[in-house]
Design a protein around this motif. Sequence first.
Motif, PDB file in Angstrom:
ATOM      1  N   VAL A  24       0.671  -1.140   0.005  1.00 12.71           N
ATOM      2  CA  VAL A  24       0.006  -0.093   0.165  1.00 12.71           C
ATOM      3  C   VAL A  24       0.813   1.330   0.073  1.00 12.71           C
ATOM      4  O   VAL A  24       1.837   1.172   0.727  1.00 12.71           O
ATOM      5  CB  VAL A  24      -1.065  -0.083   1.197  1.00 12.71           C
ATOM      6  N   GLY A  25       0.547   2.250  -0.929  1.00 14.91           N
ATOM      7  CA  GLY A  25       1.195   3.400  -1.060  1.00 14.91           C
ATOM      8  C   GLY A  25       0.549   4.441   0.040  1.00 14.91           C
ATOM      9  O   GLY A  25      -0.597   4.395   0.081  1.00 14.91           O
ATOM     10  N   ASP A  55      -3.132   5.023  -0.914  1.00 14.59           N
ATOM     11  CA  ASP A  55      -4.138   5.771   0.018  1.00 14.59           C
ATOM     12  C   ASP A  55      -3.832   7.188   0.136  1.00 14.59           C
ATOM     13  O   ASP A  55      -2.616   7.405   0.636  1.00 14.59           O
ATOM     14  CB  ASP A  55      -4.436   5.253   1.362  1.00 14.59           C
ATOM     15  N   PHE A  56      -4.424   8.184  -0.320  1.00 11.58           N
ATOM     16  CA  PHE A  56      -4.308   9.383   0.277  1.00 11.58           C
ATOM     17  C   PHE A  56      -4.732   9.777   1.850  1.00 11.58           C
ATOM     18  O   PHE A  56      -5.470   9.245   2.180  1.00 11.58           O
ATOM     19  CB  PHE A  56      -5.241  10.466  -0.559  1.00 11.58           C
ATOM     20  N   MET A  57      -3.593  10.390   2.493  1.00 11.55           N
ATOM     21  CA  MET A  57      -3.839  10.414   4.080  1.00 11.55           C
ATOM     22  C   MET A  57      -3.958  12.111   4.279  1.00 11.55           C
ATOM     23  O   MET A  57      -2.735  12.513   4.553  1.00 11.55           O
ATOM     24  CB  MET A  57      -2.601   9.611   4.647  1.00 11.55           C
ATOM     25  N   PRO A  58      -4.940  12.742   4.466  1.00 17.02           N
ATOM     26  CA  PRO A  58      -5.070  13.890   4.892  1.00 17.02           C
ATOM     27  C   PRO A  58      -4.297  14.303   6.247  1.00 17.02           C
ATOM     28  O   PRO A  58      -4.884  13.397   7.205  1.00 17.02           O
ATOM     29  CB  PRO A  58      -6.472  14.535   4.692  1.00 17.02           C
ATOM     30  N   ASP A  59      -3.561  15.303   6.583  1.00 21.77           N
ATOM     31  CA  ASP A  59      -2.991  15.372   7.923  1.00 21.77           C
ATOM     32  C   ASP A  59      -4.100  16.374   8.705  1.00 21.77           C
ATOM     33  O   ASP A  59      -4.890  16.863   8.201  1.00 21.77           O
ATOM     34  CB  ASP A  59      -1.871  16.020   7.778  1.00 21.77           C
ATOM     35  N   GLU A 120       2.282  -4.010   3.819  1.00 22.86           N
ATOM     36  CA  GLU A 120       3.702  -3.210   3.780  1.00 22.86           C
ATOM     37  C   GLU A 120       3.540  -1.876   3.002  1.00 22.86           C
ATOM     38  O   GLU A 120       2.733  -1.698   1.875  1.00 22.86           O
ATOM     39  CB  GLU A 120       4.458  -4.238   2.466  1.00 22.86           C
ATOM     40  N   TYR A 121       3.877  -1.117   3.660  1.00 23.37           N
ATOM     41  CA  TYR A 121       3.604   0.319   3.204  1.00 23.37           C
ATOM     42  C   TYR A 121       5.035   1.186   2.682  1.00 23.37           C
ATOM     43  O   TYR A 121       5.952   1.094   3.011  1.00 23.37           O
ATOM     44  CB  TYR A 121       3.384   1.361   4.735  1.00 23.37           C
ATOM     45  N   TYR A 122       4.434   1.921   1.556  1.00 26.85           N
ATOM     46  CA  TYR A 122       5.566   2.813   0.780  1.00 26.85           C
ATOM     47  C   TYR A 122       4.864   4.203   1.088  1.00 26.85           C
ATOM     48  O   TYR A 122       3.856   4.762   0.304  1.00 26.85           O
ATOM     49  CB  TYR A 122       5.312   2.232  -0.683  1.00 26.85           C
ATOM     50  N   PHE A 123       5.714   5.080   1.650  1.00 28.30           N
ATOM     51  CA  PHE A 123       5.334   6.408   2.057  1.00 28.30           C
ATOM     52  C   PHE A 123       5.927   7.322   1.095  1.00 28.30           C
ATOM     53  O   PHE A 123       6.945   7.635   0.935  1.00 28.30           O
ATOM     54  CB  PHE A 123       5.756   6.806   3.609  1.00 28.30           C
TER      55      PHE A 123
END
Length: 211
Positions: A24-25, A55-59, A120-123
């Motif tokens: 997952v990005g 996934d778009f992750m708003p702060d 597994e995350y790709y930031f």
Amino acid sequence: MLTNTETVTEPQAKLIHSQQRQRVGLYGGTFNPIHNAHLLVADQVQSLLCLNRVDFMPDFIPPHIDKKRAIDAQKRVEMLKLAIESNPHFGIELTELERGGVSYTYDTMKHLLDKNPLMEYYFIIGGDMVDYLPKWYRINDLVKLPRFHFVGVRRQGAKNETNYPVIWVDVPTVAFSSTDIRHRVSTGQSIKYMVPPKVEQFIKEHRLYYE
């Protein structure tokens, strides 16, 4: 295995280690508003790294020195939904909004990795943020987290280099930003082709960024 000196320029199917593990990005940001350059980056990274999705992750509150005034979080999320609705490889991650407070990436990733042991995350970060990595909260602990990788996208005007492990992805350069879009709206200029049509309509209907 890619090193931090390599740049991905074609799909890397060899990076897929397990059929069971989801790759997952995560694309964090204020998205004030989401625009076409964001979507381009997410699409290119998803394709080149053969990710299951991005996934778009708003702060909630960005931990940067240059604090930005953001509109109501719900409106930012609504624009995100409109922007990604036609792409099955895109999603939204609301962890930072739900937690509140300053959105430190280390805290976010600890939570997500503990919650999702098969992911597994790709930031994804821009070259300007890569330059800033030495000042990130608990950066040395962050890069040691299991199943976590930084993905760097080069930016004009940035050094685009680091001693921290980063997977560089070759993405076409688009120069405009959310700041540019807010300025154009407030001064009565067109933002057509800079944001998706439904986002442009949402901004007009809700009179966002007009002042």
